[in-house]
Motif scaffolding. Structure first.
Motif, PDB file in Angstrom:
ATOM      1  N   GLY A  45     -29.081   1.081   5.492  1.00  0.00           N
ATOM      2  CA  GLY A  45     -30.455   0.712   5.808  1.00  0.00           C
ATOM      3  C   GLY A  45     -31.268   1.839   6.412  1.00  0.00           C
ATOM      4  O   GLY A  45     -32.508   1.766   6.444  1.00  0.00           O
ATOM      5  N   ALA A  46     -30.606   2.872   6.877  1.00  0.00           N
ATOM      6  CA  ALA A  46     -31.323   4.015   7.461  1.00  0.00           C
ATOM      7  C   ALA A  46     -31.848   4.911   6.350  1.00  0.00           C
ATOM      8  O   ALA A  46     -31.427   4.836   5.194  1.00  0.00           O
ATOM      9  CB  ALA A  46     -30.398   4.797   8.375  1.00  0.00           C
ATOM     10  N   SER A  47     -32.782   5.776   6.728  1.00  0.00           N
ATOM     11  CA  SER A  47     -33.324   6.717   5.752  1.00  0.00           C
ATOM     12  C   SER A  47     -32.388   7.915   5.594  1.00  0.00           C
ATOM     13  O   SER A  47     -31.548   8.195   6.455  1.00  0.00           O
ATOM     14  CB  SER A  47     -34.709   7.188   6.179  1.00  0.00           C
ATOM     15  OG  SER A  47     -34.613   7.895   7.396  1.00  0.00           O
ATOM     16  N   LEU A  48     -32.580   8.618   4.487  1.00  0.00           N
ATOM     17  CA  LEU A  48     -31.696   9.737   4.164  1.00  0.00           C
ATOM     18  C   LEU A  48     -32.506  10.918   3.683  1.00  0.00           C
ATOM     19  O   LEU A  48     -33.477  10.760   2.920  1.00  0.00           O
ATOM     20  CB  LEU A  48     -30.734   9.320   3.049  1.00  0.00           C
ATOM     21  CG  LEU A  48     -29.862  10.425   2.437  1.00  0.00           C
ATOM     22  CD1 LEU A  48     -28.817  10.889   3.442  1.00  0.00           C
ATOM     23  CD2 LEU A  48     -29.202   9.940   1.154  1.00  0.00           C
ATOM     24  N   GLU A  49     -32.130  12.103   4.134  1.00  0.00           N
ATOM     25  CA  GLU A  49     -32.672  13.319   3.554  1.00  0.00           C
ATOM     26  C   GLU A  49     -31.559  14.336   3.409  1.00  0.00           C
ATOM     27  O   GLU A  49     -30.881  14.682   4.378  1.00  0.00           O
ATOM     28  CB  GLU A  49     -33.800  13.917   4.394  1.00  0.00           C
ATOM     29  CG  GLU A  49     -34.407  15.166   3.737  1.00  0.00           C
ATOM     30  CD  GLU A  49     -35.688  15.632   4.403  1.00  0.00           C
ATOM     31  OE1 GLU A  49     -35.887  15.334   5.595  1.00  0.00           O
ATOM     32  OE2 GLU A  49     -36.510  16.282   3.718  1.00  0.00           O
ATOM     33  N   LEU A  50     -31.350  14.807   2.192  1.00  0.00           N
ATOM     34  CA  LEU A  50     -30.373  15.846   1.909  1.00  0.00           C
ATOM     35  C   LEU A  50     -31.120  17.121   1.565  1.00  0.00           C
ATOM     36  O   LEU A  50     -32.016  17.111   0.728  1.00  0.00           O
ATOM     37  CB  LEU A  50     -29.463  15.435   0.745  1.00  0.00           C
ATOM     38  CG  LEU A  50     -28.696  14.136   0.908  1.00  0.00           C
ATOM     39  CD1 LEU A  50     -27.813  13.888  -0.308  1.00  0.00           C
ATOM     40  CD2 LEU A  50     -27.862  14.146   2.173  1.00  0.00           C
ATOM     41  N   ARG A  51     -30.701  18.198   2.187  1.00  0.00           N
ATOM     42  CA  ARG A  51     -31.444  19.451   2.055  1.00  0.00           C
ATOM     43  C   ARG A  51     -30.894  20.334   0.940  1.00  0.00           C
ATOM     44  O   ARG A  51     -29.678  20.361   0.688  1.00  0.00           O
ATOM     45  CB  ARG A  51     -31.407  20.211   3.383  1.00  0.00           C
ATOM     46  CG  ARG A  51     -32.103  19.481   4.522  1.00  0.00           C
ATOM     47  CD  ARG A  51     -32.077  20.320   5.783  1.00  0.00           C
ATOM     48  NE  ARG A  51     -30.736  20.431   6.335  1.00  0.00           N
ATOM     49  CZ  ARG A  51     -30.384  21.309   7.252  1.00  0.00           C
ATOM     50  NH1 ARG A  51     -31.256  22.206   7.700  1.00  0.00           N
ATOM     51  NH2 ARG A  51     -29.135  21.320   7.732  1.00  0.00           N
ATOM     52  N   CYS A  52     -31.806  21.056   0.333  1.00  0.00           N
ATOM     53  CA  CYS A  52     -31.451  22.009  -0.722  1.00  0.00           C
ATOM     54  C   CYS A  52     -32.434  23.164  -0.673  1.00  0.00           C
ATOM     55  O   CYS A  52     -33.646  22.958  -0.729  1.00  0.00           O
ATOM     56  CB  CYS A  52     -31.488  21.344  -2.086  1.00  0.00           C
ATOM     57  SG  CYS A  52     -31.230  22.482  -3.466  1.00  0.00           S
ATOM     58  N   ASN A  53     -31.915  24.365  -0.598  1.00  0.00           N
ATOM     59  CA  ASN A  53     -32.736  25.566  -0.676  1.00  0.00           C
ATOM     60  C   ASN A  53     -32.227  26.436  -1.812  1.00  0.00           C
ATOM     61  O   ASN A  53     -31.030  26.507  -2.062  1.00  0.00           O
ATOM     62  CB  ASN A  53     -32.679  26.350   0.636  1.00  0.00           C
ATOM     63  CG  ASN A  53     -33.311  25.584   1.767  1.00  0.00           C
ATOM     64  OD1 ASN A  53     -32.626  24.918   2.536  1.00  0.00           O
ATOM     65  ND2 ASN A  53     -34.620  25.643   1.849  1.00  0.00           N
TER      66      ASN A  53
END
Lengths: 112, 112
Positions: B16-24
């Protein structure tokens, strides 16, 4: 349905043996790729082929060989020269100009 | 040479929480950008892709990603994570179809 078929899904090999992993696609894609996947290292390119009868080495080609005699087939041979062959191998294909790779389900090779 | 960095090896979020996966990424021109998802022992499935145009891209399974040229980033987001989202996520960079580079992957664990 169109797709990429890899076989076998699991393969065990004794040291010193060559093994061949099969990859067949019925997507009519021009280019095909082989990747090796190890935990924590992402996908590393072994070989790729843009057209029939032509292929190029990727980053980790040593100990591997390929052929591309037909558009739909791109088999990978893991030779006895590959020092650490235990890994998960993924075949992929792409239609030139689309930029999106389609993957097979993978083959897991274990050297005993 | 082009490269892809996923700074987070493992992320745990509550359902239920938000997600952010990083990519550079590092590349001289604007490449094609992709996010793939992989379940254990399976091939990779495309979540979304960016070629040009609108920098916010919608994908399957409720995922979206935003291309930020100034930051050379292509972060993946989802507003509310489901237990079935637990998997490994790979960011990839490609140029036409000649050379596709993958990040090392981010493993997502979802807590109940």
């Amino acid at each position: 349905d169109g797709g990429i078929t890899q076989s076998p899904k699991y393969l065990f090999r004794k040291e010193g043996q060559n093994v061949t992993l099969s990859c067949e696609q019925n997507l009519n894609h021009d280019a095909m790729y082989w990747y090796r996947q190890d935990p924590g290292q992402g996908l590393r390119l072994i070989y790729y082929s843009q057209i029939v009868n032509d292929f190029q080495k990727g980053d980790i080609a040593e100990g591997y060989s390929v052929s591309r005699e037909k558009k739909e087939s791109f088999p990978l041979t893991v030779t006895s020269a590959q020092k650490n062959p235990t890994a998960f191998y993924l075949c992929a294909s792409i239609q030139r100009g689309r930029g999106e790779l389609f993957f097979g389900e993978g083959s897991r090779l274990t050297v005993l | 040479a082009q490269s892809v960095t996923q700074p987070d090896i493992h992320i745990t979020v509550s359902e239920g929480a938000s997600l952010e996966l990083r990519c550079n990424y590092s590349y001289g021109a604007t490449p094609y950008l992709f996010w793939y998802v992989q379940s254990p022992g399976q091939g990779l499935q495309l979540l979304l892709k960016y070629f040009s145009g609108d920098t916010l891209v919608q994908g399957i399974k409720g995922f979206e990603a935003e291309f930020k040229r100034s930051q050379s980033s292509f972060n993946l987001r989802k507003p509310s994570v489901h237990w079935s989202d637990a998997a490994e996520y790979f960011c990839a960079v490609g140029v036409y179809n000649n050379d596709m580079r993958f990040g090392a992957g981010t493993r997502l664990t979802v807590k109940p």
